[in-house]
Design a protein around this motif. Sequence first.
Motif, PDB file in Angstrom:
ATOM      1  N   VAL A  96     -10.352  -0.137  -4.877  1.00  0.00           N
ATOM      2  CA  VAL A  96      -8.917   0.128  -4.907  1.00  0.00           C
ATOM      3  C   VAL A  96      -8.685   1.576  -4.484  1.00  0.00           C
ATOM      4  CG1 VAL A  96      -6.907   0.326  -6.429  1.00  0.00           C
ATOM      5  CG2 VAL A  96      -8.426  -1.663  -6.600  1.00  0.00           C
ATOM      6  N   VAL A  97      -7.746   1.768  -3.578  1.00  0.00           N
ATOM      7  CA  VAL A  97      -7.479   3.108  -3.032  1.00  0.00           C
ATOM      8  C   VAL A  97      -6.010   3.423  -3.293  1.00  0.00           C
ATOM      9  CG1 VAL A  97      -7.437   4.479  -0.895  1.00  0.00           C
ATOM     10  CG2 VAL A  97      -9.144   2.653  -1.178  1.00  0.00           C
ATOM     11  N   ARG A  98      -5.748   4.573  -3.927  1.00  0.00           N
ATOM     12  CA  ARG A  98      -4.342   4.966  -4.141  1.00  0.00           C
ATOM     13  C   ARG A  98      -4.063   6.180  -3.267  1.00  0.00           C
ATOM     14  NH1 ARG A  98      -3.180   1.642  -8.652  1.00  0.00           N
ATOM     15  NH2 ARG A  98      -5.101   1.271  -9.805  1.00  0.00           N
ATOM     16  N   MET A  99      -2.994   6.077  -2.466  1.00  0.00           N
ATOM     17  CA  MET A  99      -2.733   7.122  -1.474  1.00  0.00           C
ATOM     18  C   MET A  99      -1.236   7.231  -1.237  1.00  0.00           C
ATOM     19  SD  MET A  99      -5.249   6.996   1.837  1.00  0.00           S
ATOM     20  CE  MET A  99      -4.053   6.014   2.662  1.00  0.00           C
ATOM     21  N   ASN A 100      -0.715   8.437  -1.304  1.00  0.00           N
ATOM     22  CA  ASN A 100       0.714   8.691  -1.019  1.00  0.00           C
ATOM     23  C   ASN A 100       1.629   7.694  -1.747  1.00  0.00           C
ATOM     24  OD1 ASN A 100      -0.354  10.521   0.790  1.00  0.00           O
ATOM     25  ND2 ASN A 100      -0.290   9.051   2.484  1.00  0.00           N
ATOM     26  N   GLY A 101       1.336   7.442  -3.007  1.00  0.00           N
ATOM     27  CA  GLY A 101       2.201   6.567  -3.807  1.00  0.00           C
ATOM     28  C   GLY A 101       2.024   5.086  -3.521  1.00  0.00           C
ATOM     29  N   GLU A 102       1.123   4.736  -2.623  1.00  0.00           N
ATOM     30  CA  GLU A 102       0.888   3.309  -2.331  1.00  0.00           C
ATOM     31  C   GLU A 102      -0.505   2.914  -2.804  1.00  0.00           C
ATOM     32  OE1 GLU A 102       2.565   1.029   1.115  1.00  0.00           O
ATOM     33  OE2 GLU A 102       2.288   3.014   2.024  1.00  0.00           O
ATOM     34  N   THR A 103      -0.680   1.625  -3.071  1.00  0.00           N
ATOM     35  CA  THR A 103      -1.994   1.146  -3.511  1.00  0.00           C
ATOM     36  C   THR A 103      -2.536   0.140  -2.507  1.00  0.00           C
ATOM     37  OG1 THR A 103      -1.168   1.381  -5.749  1.00  0.00           O
ATOM     38  CG2 THR A 103      -3.258   0.254  -5.515  1.00  0.00           C
ATOM     39  N   PHE A 104      -3.831   0.270  -2.249  1.00  0.00           N
ATOM     40  CA  PHE A 104      -4.493  -0.607  -1.270  1.00  0.00           C
ATOM     41  C   PHE A 104      -5.797  -1.106  -1.874  1.00  0.00           C
ATOM     42  CE2 PHE A 104      -2.337   2.908   0.754  1.00  0.00           C
ATOM     43  CZ  PHE A 104      -1.534   2.291   1.693  1.00  0.00           C
ATOM     44  N   VAL A 105      -6.340  -2.150  -1.257  1.00  0.00           N
ATOM     45  CA  VAL A 105      -7.705  -2.526  -1.614  1.00  0.00           C
ATOM     46  C   VAL A 105      -8.501  -2.626  -0.315  1.00  0.00           C
ATOM     47  CG1 VAL A 105      -7.170  -5.006  -1.714  1.00  0.00           C
ATOM     48  CG2 VAL A 105      -9.137  -4.139  -2.916  1.00  0.00           C
ATOM     49  N   ASP A 106      -9.663  -1.986  -0.328  1.00  0.00           N
ATOM     50  CA  ASP A 106     -10.563  -2.087   0.820  1.00  0.00           C
ATOM     51  C   ASP A 106     -11.436  -3.316   0.633  1.00  0.00           C
ATOM     52  OD1 ASP A 106      -9.568   0.165   1.925  1.00  0.00           O
ATOM     53  OD2 ASP A 106     -11.396   1.359   1.774  1.00  0.00           O
TER      54      ASP A 106
END
Length: 519
Positions: free
Chosen positions: A119-129
């Motif tokens: 899980v990657v959190r970046m610039n207020g958004e959340t992603f999953v690699d």
Amino acid sequence: MIAYLERFIHENDSESRPNDDEKDQLPNICHSLDLQGTIDCVATGLAGKDFGGMYTCEPLALIRPASADDVARVVRAAYRSPNLTVAARGNGHSINGQAMSDRGLVMDMRSTEGNHFEVVRMNGETFVDVSGGALWEDVLKRCVLEYKLAPRSWTDYLGLTVGGTLSNAGVSGQAFRFGPQTCNVAELDVVTGEGQLMTCNKNENSELFFGALGGLGQFGIVTRARVVVQSAPDMVRWIRVVYSEFEDFTRDAEWLVTRPEGESFDYVEGFVFVNSVDDPANGWPTVPLDPDQGFDPSRVPRTAGSVLYCLEAALHYQKTDHPSTVDKAVNSLLGRLGFIEDMKFQVDVSYVEFLLRVKHAEESARENGTWDAPHPWLNMFVSKRDVADFDRVVFKRMLKEGVGGPILVYPLLRSKWDDRTSVVLPAEGEIFYLVALLRFTMPCPKAPSAEKLVSQNREIVQFCVKEGLDFKLYLPHYQSEEEWKRHFGSQWSRFVERKASFDPLAILAPGQKIFKRIS
Ligand code: FAD
């Protein structure tokens, strides 16, 4: 290794096949490529088949890469050879041999499925690699169970790989809100046709990024995708309502998909079904969501035609939400719709159960033999302008007896799609419809032969062409460059330029039959 494989190719040119002695040399090949994964020239059966069940071919080898580095090594080896091609195989759920490589190398991307999950959190958004070879059903389970997160945009069936659906578009009932899966990805790792591993996103190597999304595997092999996620709901209210008139069905479906976020359902789809009790695969029995719910035909107006329409919607909620809050939200939306009175079915299921709903259909199709029989499917995008004509001729007349499985029809919004990706849409208007003829039949002779059904698909496409309907094939399949040119229309030159930049020798995804390998 290259010399060895080339010998196969030349032999194959004269219609001969690799012999057992040569296959015995596999360990040496493996060694010279220095893969962490495996290479198999014997048990290649998996790589020569797909879900469509209408095409078979014999690849030279089935490679199970262990890493992106393995993928790059294999592509570089093919690049240095005079005529080898490489097909990435996701879960082989293509219909027309798109993931095959006749006498080439097939890479089973499922062998890399566990390579990424973060899980990657970046610039207020959340992603999953996730890995390009991961199945969406595994992404769902891990995201929800470990983090209570979930991707926003799905396909109906989740036994498909991330790389496989991103190579097409990836659509389901959430796409009206968030766009297709290709618009819910922030970054990719891609092995190009020169065997170079590149990270790309909308700012860095953006041509490769947008090219690969919807790119039919032509520009690179996706080894990692950074997928946008959101907080997962606990539960879903899953609803079906029935219409006798296509006009009423489309009016309501379009109203729902054009409402602002928070003022509509979270999922909107629809399907056509046969106005008959006798057909368990296409008729009335396909509508109720629970075996306890009956379909009361006395409610269907006498004026109804050969087919009826079902609007399917879902609302997300949390277990902590009061039932009356959910009822109120659902009823206020349903109250605005003009479906047949009391023709309403609903159930409450967990979010994961809802997203895995097609798995149950898979299990019963496996039991009755229709999962392993040929699937001459046809998928299209039809412009709103022409969808009523399509209904009049195709649904009401040509398909009045159904297709042995779902006939999906639901609206999507162009503004949710990014025209920098390689996906091609109809020319006109904001609203267009996904139409999917998901044919399930028993093997011949119990049912019409696949050829007969393919020829019916061809008739449907010919009708659209002849009448000048604004449409595009989704999951396209063509044999000649002329047809591909027509498919891509004004985007053809961009597609060709991207090919020249990222796969100049046309090594990748030969099963799409768009470009010929350059020696
Ligand atoms: P494959 O069939 O293995 O590959 C498809 C293409 O992508 C090939 O050209 C292959 O070379 C390429 N490819 C595969 N992996 C990669 C990679 N990592 N990098 C680059 N290229 C790659 N589609 C929807 O949009 N919505 C749906 O709801 C939906 N439901 C479906 C239900 C079923 C039962 C089936 C059989 C298909 C469905 N599809 C749906 C279609 C599906 O999205 C496509 O067929 C998709 O290509 C299948 O994914 P796959 O992983 O099996 O890919």
